[in-house]
Design a protein around this motif. Sequence first.
Motif, short mmCIF file in Angstrom:
data_model
loop_
_atom_site.label_atom_id
_atom_site.label_comp_id
_atom_site.label_asym_id
_atom_site.label_seq_id
_atom_site.Cartn_x
_atom_site.Cartn_y
_atom_site.Cartn_z
N PRO A 162 56.40 -6.50 9.42
CA PRO A 162 55.00 -6.76 9.11
C PRO A 162 54.65 -8.23 9.27
CG PRO A 162 56.03 -5.41 7.41
CD PRO A 162 57.12 -5.88 8.31
N VAL A 163 53.41 -8.48 9.71
CA VAL A 163 52.93 -9.85 9.87
C VAL A 163 52.61 -10.41 8.50
CG1 VAL A 163 51.15 -11.29 10.89
CG2 VAL A 163 51.98 -9.27 12.11
N LYS A 164 53.06 -11.62 8.24
CA LYS A 164 52.77 -12.25 6.96
C LYS A 164 51.31 -12.67 6.91
CE LYS A 164 57.44 -13.97 6.11
NZ LYS A 164 58.26 -15.18 5.84
N THR A 165 50.77 -12.65 5.71
CA THR A 165 49.37 -13.04 5.57
C THR A 165 49.23 -14.55 5.44
OG1 THR A 165 47.41 -12.85 4.18
CG2 THR A 165 49.51 -12.72 3.07
N ASP A 166 48.13 -15.10 5.98
CA ASP A 166 47.85 -16.51 5.75
C ASP A 166 46.54 -16.67 4.96
OD1 ASP A 166 46.74 -17.16 9.18
OD2 ASP A 166 45.78 -16.08 7.55
N VAL A 167 46.15 -15.57 4.26
CA VAL A 167 44.99 -15.67 3.41
C VAL A 167 45.29 -16.67 2.31
CG1 VAL A 167 43.53 -14.42 1.80
CG2 VAL A 167 44.26 -13.32 3.89
N PRO A 168 44.37 -17.62 2.06
CA PRO A 168 44.65 -18.68 1.10
C PRO A 168 44.57 -18.22 -0.35
CG PRO A 168 42.43 -18.91 1.98
CD PRO A 168 43.07 -17.80 2.74
N THR A 169 45.52 -17.34 -0.75
CA THR A 169 45.61 -17.00 -2.16
C THR A 169 47.08 -17.11 -2.54
OG1 THR A 169 46.09 -14.66 -1.84
CG2 THR A 169 43.77 -15.29 -1.88
N ASN A 218 49.65 -6.17 7.31
CA ASN A 218 49.88 -4.83 6.76
C ASN A 218 48.61 -4.03 6.48
OD1 ASN A 218 52.72 -5.05 6.71
ND2 ASN A 218 52.57 -6.31 4.86
N VAL A 219 47.53 -4.31 7.21
CA VAL A 219 46.26 -3.61 6.96
C VAL A 219 46.23 -2.28 7.71
CG1 VAL A 219 43.75 -3.73 7.24
CG2 VAL A 219 45.04 -5.76 6.52
N VAL A 220 45.72 -1.25 7.03
CA VAL A 220 45.59 0.06 7.66
C VAL A 220 44.15 0.54 7.71
CG1 VAL A 220 47.93 0.85 7.15
CG2 VAL A 220 46.13 1.14 5.43
N PHE A 222 39.78 -0.91 6.92
CA PHE A 222 38.92 -2.02 6.49
C PHE A 222 37.46 -1.64 6.67
CE2 PHE A 222 39.31 -2.49 10.98
CZ PHE A 222 38.19 -3.17 11.45
N ALA A 223 36.59 -2.37 6.01
CA ALA A 223 35.15 -2.13 6.10
C ALA A 223 34.41 -3.42 5.76
CB ALA A 223 34.73 -1.01 5.15
N LEU A 224 33.22 -3.59 6.36
CA LEU A 224 32.36 -4.73 6.07
C LEU A 224 31.11 -4.24 5.36
CD1 LEU A 224 34.12 -5.91 8.49
CD2 LEU A 224 32.18 -7.43 8.89
N SER A 225 30.65 -5.00 4.38
CA SER A 225 29.41 -4.64 3.71
C SER A 225 28.24 -4.87 4.65
CB SER A 225 29.23 -5.45 2.43
OG SER A 225 29.14 -6.84 2.72
N ALA A 226 27.15 -4.12 4.44
CA ALA A 226 26.00 -4.17 5.34
C ALA A 226 25.41 -5.57 5.42
CB ALA A 226 24.94 -3.17 4.88
N ASP A 227 25.53 -6.36 4.35
CA ASP A 227 24.91 -7.69 4.31
C ASP A 227 25.85 -8.79 4.81
OD1 ASP A 227 26.73 -7.75 2.27
OD2 ASP A 227 25.26 -8.09 0.67
N ASP A 228 27.00 -8.41 5.35
CA ASP A 228 27.94 -9.38 5.92
C ASP A 228 28.50 -10.32 4.85
OD1 ASP A 228 29.36 -10.15 8.13
OD2 ASP A 228 27.87 -11.54 8.91
N ALA A 229 28.57 -9.84 3.60
CA ALA A 229 29.04 -10.70 2.51
C ALA A 229 30.47 -10.42 2.11
CB ALA A 229 28.13 -10.53 1.30
N TYR A 230 30.96 -9.21 2.38
CA TYR A 230 32.30 -8.84 1.91
C TYR A 230 33.03 -8.02 2.97
CZ TYR A 230 30.33 -10.23 -2.56
OH TYR A 230 29.72 -10.94 -3.55
N VAL A 231 34.34 -8.19 3.00
CA VAL A 231 35.20 -7.31 3.78
C VAL A 231 36.23 -6.73 2.83
CG1 VAL A 231 36.72 -9.21 4.50
CG2 VAL A 231 36.70 -7.07 5.79
N ALA A 232 36.35 -5.42 2.87
CA ALA A 232 37.36 -4.75 2.05
C ALA A 232 38.46 -4.28 2.99
CB ALA A 232 36.73 -3.57 1.32
N TYR A 233 39.69 -4.31 2.51
CA TYR A 233 40.78 -3.87 3.36
C TYR A 233 41.89 -3.28 2.51
CZ TYR A 233 42.26 -8.66 2.20
OH TYR A 233 42.56 -9.82 1.54
N ALA A 234 42.58 -2.32 3.13
CA ALA A 234 43.70 -1.66 2.49
C ALA A 234 44.98 -2.07 3.20
CB ALA A 234 43.53 -0.15 2.56
N THR A 235 46.02 -2.34 2.44
CA THR A 235 47.30 -2.73 3.03
C THR A 235 48.38 -1.72 2.66
OG1 THR A 235 47.73 -4.18 1.14
CG2 THR A 235 46.78 -5.18 3.12
N GLN A 236 49.43 -1.72 3.47
CA GLN A 236 50.47 -0.72 3.26
C GLN A 236 51.76 -1.15 3.95
OE1 GLN A 236 49.51 3.59 3.84
NE2 GLN A 236 50.85 3.36 5.62
#
Length: 952
Positions: A162-169, A218-220, A222-236
Amino acid sequence: MQRRLTALVLLSLLLTPAGALAQSVPAPLDYKAYDGWTAIRSVAIADDGTSIAYALVPEDGDSTLVVRTLASGKEVREPRGLAPSYTGDGMFVIYTVAPLKADVDAAKKAKKKPEDSPKNGVGLLDLATGTAVTFERIKEFKVAKHGGRFVAFLAEPKKAAPVKTDVPTGTPIPSPTGAASASPTPSSAPTPDAKKKDDGAELTIRDLQTATNVRVGNVVDFALSADDAYVAYATQSKDGKADGMHVRSLANGTVRDLGTGPGHFSNLAFSPEGAQLAYLSDAATFANDSPRYAAFAVDAAAADAKVRTVVDATTAGLPGTLAPNSNGTLVFTKDGKKLFVGTAAVPTPQPLDTPEPVGVDLWSYRDAQLQSVQKHDADLIAKRTLRGVVDLSTGAYLQLASVDMRTILASDEPGDYVLGIDSRAYDRASSWAPNRRDDYFVSLADGSRRLALRGVAEDDRLSPAANYVIGYDEKARVFTIVRARDGHRATVAPPKGAGWFDELDDHPNPPPPYGIGGWVAGDRGVVVYDRYDMWLADPDTGALTSLTKSVGRKNHIVFRALALDRNRTSFALDAPLVATAFDERTKDSGIYSADVRGASAPKRIVMQPRAIGVPLKAKSAEVYAFTWQSFVETPNLYVSGFDFAAAKKISDANPQQAQYRWGTAHLIHYKSALGKAMEGVALLPDGYDKTKKYPMLVYFYERYSDTLNAYRTPAPGTSPNFIRYVSNGYVVLLPDVAYENGHPGRSALHCILPAIDATEKQYSIDDKRVGIAGHSWAAYQINYMITQTHRFRAVEAGAAVANMTSAYGGIRLESGVVREGQYEYGQSRIGATPWDRPDLYLENSGLFHVQNVRTPYLTIHNDADDAVPWSQGVEYFTAMRRLNKQAYMFTFNGEVHNLRGREAQKYWTVHMDEWFDHFLKGAPEPSWMATGVAYPDHGKRNVRVLFGEKDL
């Protein structure tokens, strides 16, 4: 003097560049022209109407994305581009990047597995700079409905770690399972693999303004909110350590972990407006032998909002045998107040020592569906879900669908009701009778059901606000509108002198309706059609208002409503109703506008002797894009305002056409042997000379005259390419056929032979060089006709029925359905069973008259034909062979009713053309006719060189 002129002419020819000379004398079409012929696909227009994007797709080769700025005419072209779409702010075009055809061909030759073969990518074109960035091997991409700054795209899965995440958390980022929205999810049927999980892939979230990327591993799903404010994603991940559900704020980059722990997370859905998020997960019960999914919801915009369990095993109103299922789709109502959930029976774990099923099918007369249908639909049935709905404000859940009402249809704004469909009473008869169903209004308040329409065909329509349903009664030939709140019924009878039914239909069954055009805003009326005109029916009274003031019937113009606004599900009351118009007499087409209240006569906007494509309107501007085409004009893009007549051409899809001889299309009129007025199309070659005698190829399928202005693209295929024949000196005749029930074979003779006679009177045709071709239903008629007439010099009949008595009980592999209905009420038009009218089945079967054939016969019938059993081709060919009649049959291994493989299409096209060129133009007899092809040598002939290709 004459000698001097001749010398000057010769000198000028010698000094003229060869290319210029070739361009000045158009040549006949050859196969080398085929692959490069292009078509305009996937047209998109910016919301403000300032630019247009489309894909220029060759018959065989690499596509090109074209983005044109309308004011300046400046174009940007990107290689391999397909399926463009604009961001909401119109600053970027997002598009699919197809793999190079050469790489795809190489992978096929190497017989690589699908996962190792070339894949699509994604391209991001900055319209301000004209520069594009591409990313390879992308499974899917998404943009927000109203956004423009962000795009998210998911890579194809890799076999590596799996590719490691570089999300800043500083915390791990687990997430749910679930494939992309267009991909199937795991079956609800019990299976040892129910708990199997694979590693996800890399998700890229790109900020288009700053050209920066955030990558998540590891994302399987994902979805974007209609207002372009949020992205939701599922990992596995396989080991479960990365399993989870997350939502990221696109404004500040903060990430919330909504759920973590081993299990599946899937089926992400945002509300149509706002940022309510729903998803499924079985993490709470994943350790059990039989995990159960639950549905969750959360307001992604509220930082302190807790994830709520909205449906699980303990939810009141959910039967204990059911649970939310990942094969269902989570759908919010437009107002975001309710959520539809798909449920299914909880899988029962099977003991490890359970034996494999024996490979046997039991066919029972009691079965509601034939075993062949059940087998065809097995995967669909295993993944079927039963729809329920949860009120997100109260938590109240209603199970709407059940085993006796498996289908629930919701309108865009469901209001208080949805439509329930029950077809059980008609399932058994669907083997030999048209599909029928009962419609019920199902209350979203308490789940109660009220019968609305009984025994209707599948042309009913629920109104946008779910206040009414309209259906057609084929026996009474009226529309019925039922009101949801009280069951009130309104009958919509046709106006005097007209009918809702197809006036030209000649099947044994009652004729179908012309159809429903759509609803007016607020469910205030529904547009219905007669043969020519549009009418607005009052849903409460059935009263009619003429929208076209009988202009259609008086002038033989067919009007049909257009839904130009992509964001509306109904016609606005304060805007013109735009309609296409087609003149049945001249075959001209165009655009009219009508008043949706019926206050005035329709207004002609444009009408031309061409065929117009369906216009595409810019969301917030009076800019329209559409195509014009004719027999001599390739479909090109035009743009205009609402006047349409002042349209400007903005594309040139096939400039190379000028290098080739083409032809002209002409409408012909004749009478059948029974005296019925008929029409057809005659295609004449360029430079037609009435002093010469031309060979003629006849091709037909039901009715062709309305295609007078259709463009014919040079291409290989299952049937003859008309323009190839016309360009090479043939006349091509496309006659209409009208049928007499019980006698389809005789009907073809009654129409086609008079059409040939009429064409020979009008044009210079060599009656000794007339051939005929047809596929499927038309080919059946050729099989019959050549037993009754020796008019044709040669025929080609592809995938034809030879014996109606054996074909009657054949199975259509495409659906598993038996062919009985084909003969009793459908296209074959016998109108009776073989045991009631065996004489009709024998009369219409070419096999029983094959001894009369004297015409050279060619057919194609593939061994995986999914519509007409291959054995039908074998029956006719072997009978011809036994009688020592000239016959040849091509069978492409693994191909279906119509050839799909490009190589197979080319191979067949060359041989079919050689057949007609030999018999109708005197070309030498090809070796495959003279000596045949032994099985060890089958398919070895290399026809690719004729198309200018190298061997694979």
